[in-house]
Design an enzyme around this catalytic site. Structure first.
Site, PDB file in Angstrom:
ATOM      1  N   ALA A  85      45.940  22.794  42.190  1.00 15.47           N
ATOM      2  CA  ALA A  85      45.025  23.266  43.232  1.00 15.47           C
ATOM      3  C   ALA A  85      45.762  23.603  44.526  1.00 15.47           C
ATOM      4  CB  ALA A  85      43.941  22.223  43.478  1.00 15.47           C
TER       5      ALA A  85
ATOM      6  N   LYS B 241      47.046  10.935  58.446  1.00 18.67           N
ATOM      7  CA  LYS B 241      46.316  11.300  57.231  1.00 18.67           C
ATOM      8  C   LYS B 241      46.149  10.081  56.320  1.00 18.67           C
ATOM      9  CE  LYS B 241      46.186  14.412  53.273  1.00 18.67           C
ATOM     10  NZ  LYS B 241      46.845  15.482  52.499  1.00 18.67           N
TER      11      LYS B 241
END
Length: 326
Positions: A10, A206
């Site tokens: 992806a 993150k």
């Protein structure tokens, strides 16, 4: 530039398609039906704005040794796959080849060119026997933090959902000519590629949410909005993130946002299934060692208690063992 995307799923497929469409000589390393579709029809990229393009790579193969010498190697495989493919990577190198590590969690090179008392420390959770480092080497590494959301909707077709930023950083905090060339290539491909002098801070920001929301979602099968809105799981996430923040601060990291702001940011994503939940549902190994286990390891290294992180890590590891037979 000659660019090899190792792991054209992806995210890797999105990157590879954008780079190929802007004129780079791109090799895609993929497998199975996805590879067959790319070889037959090219790689279809469906953008969030409705635009669709077909990217034709220079080569699409499952065999890294067929790719030849590259200017840039982008590792877009999951952390669980890096050790297995690492011995094949040197066939792609010339002396100046860059290796861009686009994985989640704490990277194997975290304490390379780090400075301070932990310089040279090996992250056992990620590279226990040194296989990855032996076949990449810290001098080649460019750190990368991935922000876009993408998915494979069918073999050979990548759907872009949102985001276009790939933060880049030399692991010694320098701003070299090579990283400027790489950033320029990404910018010409229509991507944001800020050069960060403190790439570890970007990774931690993150990771700060991921280390809590990913495993909680895997254990509860809940989406981000439900985890954040339900008082008990919101508090569990907050406790895990507080433990991680204490570790990061001992390592010189300043998040720049508050813990509650980070949780609110996750809640705004909405009914999103985390990658770890998607892995569990697909009976795939999760990235729990790099995302959670490595943080617990850093807790031990810095003598920081991590009771909530340890409990959730143990639970996900048992889930993998009993639910998936790993």
């Amino acid at each position: 530039m000659k660019i090899c995307i190792v792991g054209a799923g992806a995210i890797g497929g999105y990157l590879g398609a954008k780079l190929a469409l802007s004129g780079n000589e791109v090799t895609l390393i993929a497998r199975g039906a996805h590879l067959e579709a790319i070889q037959k029809n090219g790689l279809k990229l469906m953008m969030a704005d409705g635009k669709t393009d077909i990217a034709t790579p220079s080569l699409a193969t499952s065999d890294i040794s067929q790719a030849g010498i590259q200017d840039v190697v982008i590792l877009a495989v999951k952390t669980t796959s890096v050790a297995a493919i690492a011995p094949s990577l040197p066939s792609l190198y010339k002396p100046e080849t860059m290796v861009v590590t686009a994985q989640n969690g704490i990277p194997w090179w975290y304490f390379r060119k780090h400075g301070g008392e932990y310089e040279g420390t090996q992250i056992q959770s990620v590279d226990p026997d040194g296989t990855i480092e032996a076949h990449i080497g810290a001098d080649r590494v460019i750190g990368c933090v991935v922000y876009p959301a993408t998915e494979i909707v069918e073999p050979g077709v990548i759907k872009h959902i949102e985001g276009d930023r790939f933060s880049l950083g030399e692991i010694d905090a320098s701003k070299t000519e090579r990283i400027q060339l790489l950033a320029q290539a990404l910018k010409l491909a229509g991507l944001k590629a800020p050069i960060r002098t403190q790439i570890r801070t970007d990774m931690w920001v993150k990771l700060w949410g991921n280390l809590a929301f990913n495993p909680i979602s895997a254990l509860t099968r809940a989406t981000l909005d439900h985890i954040c809105q339900y008082p008990l799981t919101r508090e569990l996430a907050r406790q895990m993130m507080s433990e991680a923040q204490a570790i990061a601060q001992k390592l010189g990291i300043d998040f720049g946002i508050t813990l509650e702001q980070r949780i609110e940011g996750a809640q705004k994503v909405g009914a999103h299934k985390t990658s770890m939940l998607q892995d569990i549902e697909a009976f795939r190994p999760t990235e729990v060692d790099a995302i959670v286990g490595a943080v617990a390891e850093l807790g031990r290294l810095t003598q920081t208690p991590t009771p909530h992180i340890d409990a959730i890590y143990a639970s996900v590891k048992l889930l993998e063992k009993t639910y998936m037979g790993n």
